[in-house]
Motif scaffolding. Sequence first.
Motif, PDB file in Angstrom:
ATOM      1  N   GLY A  18       0.836  -1.180   0.000  1.00  0.00           N
ATOM      2  CA  GLY A  18       0.000   0.000   0.000  1.00  0.00           C
ATOM      3  C   GLY A  18       0.880   1.241   0.000  1.00  0.00           C
ATOM      4  O   GLY A  18       2.110   1.159  -0.131  1.00  0.00           O
ATOM      5  N   PHE A  19       0.281   2.415   0.148  1.00  0.00           N
ATOM      6  CA  PHE A  19       1.062   3.652   0.134  1.00  0.00           C
ATOM      7  C   PHE A  19       0.333   4.731   0.929  1.00  0.00           C
ATOM      8  O   PHE A  19      -0.879   4.677   1.147  1.00  0.00           O
ATOM      9  CB  PHE A  19       1.294   4.129  -1.307  1.00  0.00           C
ATOM     10  N   HIS A  20       1.134   5.687   1.386  1.00  0.00           N
ATOM     11  CA  HIS A  20       0.589   6.930   1.909  1.00  0.00           C
ATOM     12  C   HIS A  20       1.492   8.047   1.410  1.00  0.00           C
ATOM     13  O   HIS A  20       2.266   7.829   0.475  1.00  0.00           O
ATOM     14  CB  HIS A  20       0.455   6.908   3.438  1.00  0.00           C
ATOM     15  N   ASP A  21       1.422   9.223   1.987  1.00  0.00           N
ATOM     16  CA  ASP A  21       2.055  10.404   1.393  1.00  0.00           C
ATOM     17  C   ASP A  21       3.480  10.168   0.896  1.00  0.00           C
ATOM     18  O   ASP A  21       3.792  10.414  -0.266  1.00  0.00           O
ATOM     19  CB  ASP A  21       2.054  11.564   2.401  1.00  0.00           C
ATOM     20  N   ASP A  22       4.361   9.702   1.784  1.00  0.00           N
ATOM     21  CA  ASP A  22       5.779   9.661   1.396  1.00  0.00           C
ATOM     22  C   ASP A  22       6.366   8.259   1.413  1.00  0.00           C
ATOM     23  O   ASP A  22       7.593   8.102   1.303  1.00  0.00           O
ATOM     24  CB  ASP A  22       6.600  10.575   2.320  1.00  0.00           C
ATOM     25  N   ALA A  23       5.560   7.219   1.543  1.00  0.00           N
ATOM     26  CA  ALA A  23       6.089   5.859   1.608  1.00  0.00           C
ATOM     27  C   ALA A  23       5.169   4.888   0.866  1.00  0.00           C
ATOM     28  O   ALA A  23       3.950   5.048   0.869  1.00  0.00           O
ATOM     29  CB  ALA A  23       6.265   5.403   3.056  1.00  0.00           C
ATOM     30  N   MET A  24       5.786   3.911   0.234  1.00  0.00           N
ATOM     31  CA  MET A  24       5.047   2.895  -0.496  1.00  0.00           C
ATOM     32  C   MET A  24       5.669   1.545  -0.185  1.00  0.00           C
ATOM     33  O   MET A  24       6.890   1.418  -0.109  1.00  0.00           O
ATOM     34  CB  MET A  24       5.108   3.169  -2.002  1.00  0.00           C
ATOM     35  N   LYS A  25       4.837   0.526   0.014  1.00  0.00           N
ATOM     36  CA  LYS A  25       5.314  -0.834   0.245  1.00  0.00           C
ATOM     37  C   LYS A  25       4.784  -1.742  -0.848  1.00  0.00           C
ATOM     38  O   LYS A  25       3.592  -1.718  -1.175  1.00  0.00           O
ATOM     39  CB  LYS A  25       4.862  -1.356   1.614  1.00  0.00           C
ATOM     40  N   LEU A  26       5.704  -2.549  -1.422  1.00  0.00           N
ATOM     41  CA  LEU A  26       5.348  -3.465  -2.500  1.00  0.00           C
ATOM     42  C   LEU A  26       6.009  -4.811  -2.251  1.00  0.00           C
ATOM     43  O   LEU A  26       7.144  -4.868  -1.763  1.00  0.00           O
ATOM     44  CB  LEU A  26       5.805  -2.916  -3.850  1.00  0.00           C
ATOM     45  N   PRO A  27       5.344  -5.915  -2.578  1.00  0.00           N
ATOM     46  CA  PRO A  27       5.968  -7.229  -2.378  1.00  0.00           C
ATOM     47  C   PRO A  27       7.060  -7.487  -3.405  1.00  0.00           C
ATOM     48  O   PRO A  27       6.970  -7.046  -4.551  1.00  0.00           O
ATOM     49  CB  PRO A  27       4.789  -8.196  -2.568  1.00  0.00           C
ATOM     50  N   ASP A  28       8.092  -8.177  -2.980  1.00  0.00           N
ATOM     51  CA  ASP A  28       9.123  -8.664  -3.887  1.00  0.00           C
ATOM     52  C   ASP A  28       8.735 -10.082  -4.287  1.00  0.00           C
ATOM     53  O   ASP A  28       8.613 -10.950  -3.415  1.00  0.00           O
ATOM     54  CB  ASP A  28      10.485  -8.657  -3.184  1.00  0.00           C
ATOM     55  N   PRO A  29       8.493 -10.355  -5.578  1.00  0.00           N
ATOM     56  CA  PRO A  29       8.088 -11.708  -5.976  1.00  0.00           C
ATOM     57  C   PRO A  29       9.068 -12.789  -5.535  1.00  0.00           C
ATOM     58  O   PRO A  29       8.687 -13.945  -5.358  1.00  0.00           O
ATOM     59  CB  PRO A  29       8.021 -11.614  -7.510  1.00  0.00           C
ATOM     60  N   ALA A  30      10.333 -12.417  -5.337  1.00  0.00           N
ATOM     61  CA  ALA A  30      11.336 -13.385  -4.915  1.00  0.00           C
ATOM     62  C   ALA A  30      11.321 -13.605  -3.403  1.00  0.00           C
ATOM     63  O   ALA A  30      12.052 -14.452  -2.886  1.00  0.00           O
ATOM     64  CB  ALA A  30      12.728 -12.931  -5.351  1.00  0.00           C
ATOM     65  N   GLY A  31      10.475 -12.833  -2.694  1.00  0.00           N
ATOM     66  CA  GLY A  31      10.415 -12.940  -1.240  1.00  0.00           C
ATOM     67  C   GLY A  31      10.744 -11.619  -0.580  1.00  0.00           C
ATOM     68  O   GLY A  31      11.603 -10.874  -1.052  1.00  0.00           O
ATOM     69  N   GLY A  32      10.070 -11.314   0.522  1.00  0.00           N
ATOM     70  CA  GLY A  32      10.295 -10.045   1.194  1.00  0.00           C
ATOM     71  C   GLY A  32       9.460  -8.945   0.566  1.00  0.00           C
ATOM     72  O   GLY A  32       8.498  -9.183  -0.161  1.00  0.00           O
ATOM     73  N   SER A  33       9.835  -7.706   0.843  1.00  0.00           N
ATOM     74  CA  SER A  33       9.089  -6.570   0.306  1.00  0.00           C
ATOM     75  C   SER A  33      10.016  -5.367   0.163  1.00  0.00           C
ATOM     76  O   SER A  33      11.083  -5.296   0.789  1.00  0.00           O
ATOM     77  CB  SER A  33       7.908  -6.215   1.214  1.00  0.00           C
ATOM     78  N   PHE A  34       9.587  -4.424  -0.663  1.00  0.00           N
ATOM     79  CA  PHE A  34      10.318  -3.178  -0.860  1.00  0.00           C
ATOM     80  C   PHE A  34       9.570  -2.045  -0.167  1.00  0.00           C
ATOM     81  O   PHE A  34       8.348  -1.938  -0.295  1.00  0.00           O
ATOM     82  CB  PHE A  34      10.442  -2.839  -2.349  1.00  0.00           C
ATOM     83  N   GLU A  35      10.329  -1.216   0.561  1.00  0.00           N
ATOM     84  CA  GLU A  35       9.780   0.014   1.130  1.00  0.00           C
ATOM     85  C   GLU A  35      10.406   1.173   0.378  1.00  0.00           C
ATOM     86  O   GLU A  35      11.632   1.324   0.365  1.00  0.00           O
ATOM     87  CB  GLU A  35      10.079   0.111   2.621  1.00  0.00           C
ATOM     88  N   ILE A  36       9.572   1.980  -0.264  1.00  0.00           N
ATOM     89  CA  ILE A  36      10.042   3.064  -1.119  1.00  0.00           C
ATOM     90  C   ILE A  36       9.652   4.386  -0.480  1.00  0.00           C
ATOM     91  O   ILE A  36       8.476   4.601  -0.144  1.00  0.00           O
ATOM     92  CB  ILE A  36       9.435   2.932  -2.524  1.00  0.00           C
ATOM     93  N   VAL A  37      10.619   5.257  -0.310  1.00  0.00           N
ATOM     94  CA  VAL A  37      10.400   6.538   0.365  1.00  0.00           C
ATOM     95  C   VAL A  37      10.736   7.669  -0.593  1.00  0.00           C
ATOM     96  O   VAL A  37      11.723   7.605  -1.332  1.00  0.00           O
ATOM     97  CB  VAL A  37      11.273   6.645   1.635  1.00  0.00           C
ATOM     98  N   ARG A  38       9.890   8.702  -0.579  1.00  0.00           N
ATOM     99  CA  ARG A  38      10.126   9.912  -1.379  1.00  0.00           C
ATOM    100  C   ARG A  38       9.717  11.109  -0.543  1.00  0.00           C
ATOM    101  O   ARG A  38       8.583  11.153  -0.040  1.00  0.00           O
ATOM    102  CB  ARG A  38       9.327   9.839  -2.680  1.00  0.00           C
ATOM    103  N   ALA A  39      10.612  12.062  -0.397  1.00  0.00           N
ATOM    104  CA  ALA A  39      10.324  13.210   0.460  1.00  0.00           C
ATOM    105  C   ALA A  39       9.135  14.013  -0.060  1.00  0.00           C
ATOM    106  O   ALA A  39       8.258  14.433   0.705  1.00  0.00           O
ATOM    107  CB  ALA A  39      11.557  14.096   0.569  1.00  0.00           C
ATOM    108  N   ALA A  40       9.113  14.257  -1.371  1.00  0.00           N
ATOM    109  CA  ALA A  40       8.016  15.003  -1.983  1.00  0.00           C
ATOM    110  C   ALA A  40       8.103  14.791  -3.495  1.00  0.00           C
ATOM    111  O   ALA A  40       9.189  14.513  -4.020  1.00  0.00           O
ATOM    112  CB  ALA A  40       8.125  16.492  -1.646  1.00  0.00           C
ATOM    113  N   PRO A  41       6.975  14.920  -4.171  1.00  0.00           N
ATOM    114  CA  PRO A  41       5.606  15.066  -3.670  1.00  0.00           C
ATOM    115  C   PRO A  41       5.063  13.732  -3.181  1.00  0.00           C
ATOM    116  O   PRO A  41       5.705  12.688  -3.353  1.00  0.00           O
ATOM    117  CB  PRO A  41       4.854  15.541  -4.919  1.00  0.00           C
TER     118      PRO A  41
END
Length: 357
Positions: free
Chosen positions: A128-151
Amino acid sequence: MALWRIRATVDDRPGFLAVLAASLALKSVNILAVQVHTTEVGAVDDFLVDAPDAMTETELVAAVERGRGRDPWVTRAEARGLADQPTRTLGLANRLVRDPESLGDVLGVLLGATAVTWRPTSGSPSQGFHDDAMKLPDPAGGSFEIVRAAPGFTPAEYARAQALVELAATIGRRSTDQIAVMLADGSELTLRPATSDDLPAVLAMHDRCSAGTLHRRYLSGSSAPSRALLNRLLEPAHGVTLLAVAADPERVVAMANLIAEGQLGEVALLLEDGWQRRGLGTSLLRRLAAHAGWSQHAALVAHTQADNVGMLRTLQRLGRPGPMERDGNFVSVTVPLAGTPAPGPASVPAQTPASSA
C-alpha cells in the motif's frame, strides 16, 4: 528558459485545469507535458514546464496558487523529463526483462525515490502507500519500502509500480519453469515455456519432421500448420506450451501443448523423428501434468490415432489409468490428475490436433 516540474491539486471540474494553465501563461510559462492523477481529493496535475530564466520557485508557486492550484510542489527539472511517463515506464519494463534482479532499482527510478529498502517478511508482505512511503511485495520474497520526500505518492503511481512488480513475478515464473533434463542415453536438453519469438525455430523443427510424424500430431494432412495457428499454439490464451531445446547445436526439437478446456487440459506432443522413443515425450508429458495440477484441472485428455503406440505408451507411463474411448481410427485417452475424480471420456473432435511421441 529553464525547466521546472510542478505538481498541484485542482478541483476535478470542467475548466479548472484551464484556469491553472492560464495563470502560468500570464507569467510566460510554457507547459511541455502534463499528467493527471485522479485522487479522492481532486485531480493531481503534474506539469513539466519551461519558464523564464529569471523566474524563481516562489514566483511559480504564487502563479499556481492564483490559478486555484492547491498544495503546490515545485522543483527544477532536467531535459530527460521531456520523455513522457509511458515511454519511461516501457523503458524500465525493458530493463526489468533483461535483468529481473533490478526490480528495486527500477522501482526507485520509476518513482523518483530518495530510498528503496528491501525487508524480509514472514507471511504475506504488507502493501500500500501513503504520502511519502510505499510498500510493495518482492516476488522473490520479502518486500520493498520506497520513500520519497516530496511530492506525495498517488494511486496512479502505485498502479504503475504494481504493474512492474507483476511483470517481475511473470519473469520469475518463466525462469523457474526452465529446467534441464538428461535422457537415459545421456542427452541433455532444456525444457522451457514457449513465446511468440520462438516461431522461426518451431517452423524449422516442423520442416525437419517427417510427413508421418506431422500426420500423427495434427491428425489430418502431413504438412505443418499455418504460421497463424502455430502462433496461437505457442502462447495459448488458456494453457501453456513447452519446448525442448537441444544445446549442440541449439535448436527446438520438441513441442508440448496444454490447452485448457473447462476442467480438462488437452495435451499434444510433437517430437522430431530422431528424438522419439528416447524418453523425451514422457518428460514433457509429466511437466504438462504438473502445470495442469497447478491450474487445478481435473484431468488431461489426449486425442490420437489408435495405432500411435508411442503416444499411448507415453500416456501409460504417467501411471494414472483413466477412461479410453475409441472412435474409428482415433482414440481419446483421459488421464485423471492426483486427488481428482476422472471425468467421463471425451469424444474426438473432427479436427482436433493430436499427438506424436
